[in-house]
Design a protein around this motif. Structure first.
Motif, PDB file in Angstrom:
ATOM      1  N   PHE A 167       2.445   4.378  -4.002  1.00 12.88           N
ATOM      2  CA  PHE A 167       1.325   4.901  -3.235  1.00 12.88           C
ATOM      3  C   PHE A 167       0.723   6.142  -3.888  1.00 12.88           C
ATOM      4  CE2 PHE A 167      -1.397   5.689   0.250  1.00 12.88           C
ATOM      5  CZ  PHE A 167      -1.398   7.055   0.478  1.00 12.88           C
ATOM      6  N   ILE A 185       0.834  -1.209   0.000  1.00 11.75           N
ATOM      7  CA  ILE A 185       0.000   0.000   0.000  1.00 11.75           C
ATOM      8  C   ILE A 185       0.863   1.252   0.000  1.00 11.75           C
ATOM      9  CG2 ILE A 185      -1.657   1.354   1.317  1.00 11.75           C
ATOM     10  CD1 ILE A 185      -2.770  -1.296   2.405  1.00 11.75           C
ATOM     11  N   PHE A 186       1.800   1.324   0.954  1.00  6.46           N
ATOM     12  CA  PHE A 186       2.542   2.561   1.185  1.00  6.46           C
ATOM     13  C   PHE A 186       3.931   2.545   0.548  1.00  6.46           C
ATOM     14  CE2 PHE A 186      -0.691   4.204   3.741  1.00  6.46           C
ATOM     15  CZ  PHE A 186      -1.161   3.210   4.586  1.00  6.46           C
TER      16      PHE A 186
END
Lengths: 89, 162
Positions: A46, A41-42
């Protein structure tokens, strides 16, 4: 001791309980799966993923703004010579 | 239509509500109940990969689905706010056909805009992540066209309501 003191004591107790169980409440935070998910996700994509996910919304909001405020170009005049306005097609 | 009336506040409110509610239909039916796709399943696939990757990608997609739903919720909330402002004005005719048509228009616009951008231009995901996804993607766009045209027709008919 007033009822407000009881409420404050209860809130403090609940907050302490929740803080103490913060780690166990997150089932994947400290696991290998959790680390891979957070990385996915990060990670480096992102910003791009965020932009792509939200891209339809400003387009849709722009359409609604055109409906609400009207088109930005000059309105055509009616047969009487008055400029039409206030109502869409 | 009565002079001095303005239908645009009701139309914009209904359209915004339709966008939000249409987004929820997509998210609830396709992402959650049927689970045929998620926000970024073309980039983070759940099928054709090993079990661990599928699990990780499923949870990554759940994050982006959640963000998407947060914005559809925001659209719905904004639509409610605009609706409240519209009904409090004295110059906005409260036409059921106009309102329902506007919501259909909003839902149709959502399907069209989201479909074109996410399915066809950016290939973030498809309606179904299978070989035959083009048919389903085109059917999704067709539903947007039908809703948009139907909504527009109802809005035009609502002119007679005052």
């Amino acid at each position: 001791m007033t009822w407000e003191d009881d409420v404050r004591r209860m809130v403090a107790l609940v907050a302490t309980f929740l803080a103490a169980h913060r780690v166990s409440a997150c089932t994947v935070c400290e696991s290998e799966t959790g680390r891979q998910v957070r990385s996915g996700i990060f990670g480096g994509d992102f910003g791009q993923d965020l932009f792509l996910t939200l891209l339809p919304f400003p387009v849709l909001l722009a359409i609604v703004a055109l409906i609400h405020f009207g088109f930005p170009w000059p309105r055509r005049a009616s047969r009487s010579g008055a400029v039409t306005g206030g109502e869409e097609s | 239509m009565a002079s001095g009336s303005d239908r645009r506040p009701l139309i914009s409110a209904g359209t915004l509500l339709g966008i939000g509610m249409g987004g929820f239909v997509d998210g609830i039916v396709f992402h959650q109940i049927l689970q045929v796709h998620n926000m970024l399943t073309a980039r983070y696939p759940k099928t054709g990969v090993d079990a661990q990757t599928a699990l990780v990608n499923t949870q990554i997609n759940m994050f982006w689905d959640g963000l998407f739903h947060a914005f559809t919720w925001g659209m719905t909330a904004a639509g409610l706010a605009l609706l409240w402002r519209a009904v409090r004005r004295g110059d906005v005719p409260l036409s059921t056909r106009t309102f329902v048509g506007s919501m259909a228009l909003g839902w149709g616009l959502f399907n069209l805009v989201e479909g074109v951008i996410d399915h066809h231009l950016l290939h973030l995901h498809h309606v179904t992540e299978t070989e035959g996804h083009l048919l389903w993607d085109l059917l999704f766009l067709a539903s947007g066209v039908v809703l948009t045209l139907g909504g527009w027709a109802l809005i035009r008919a609502g002119r007679a309501d005052g």
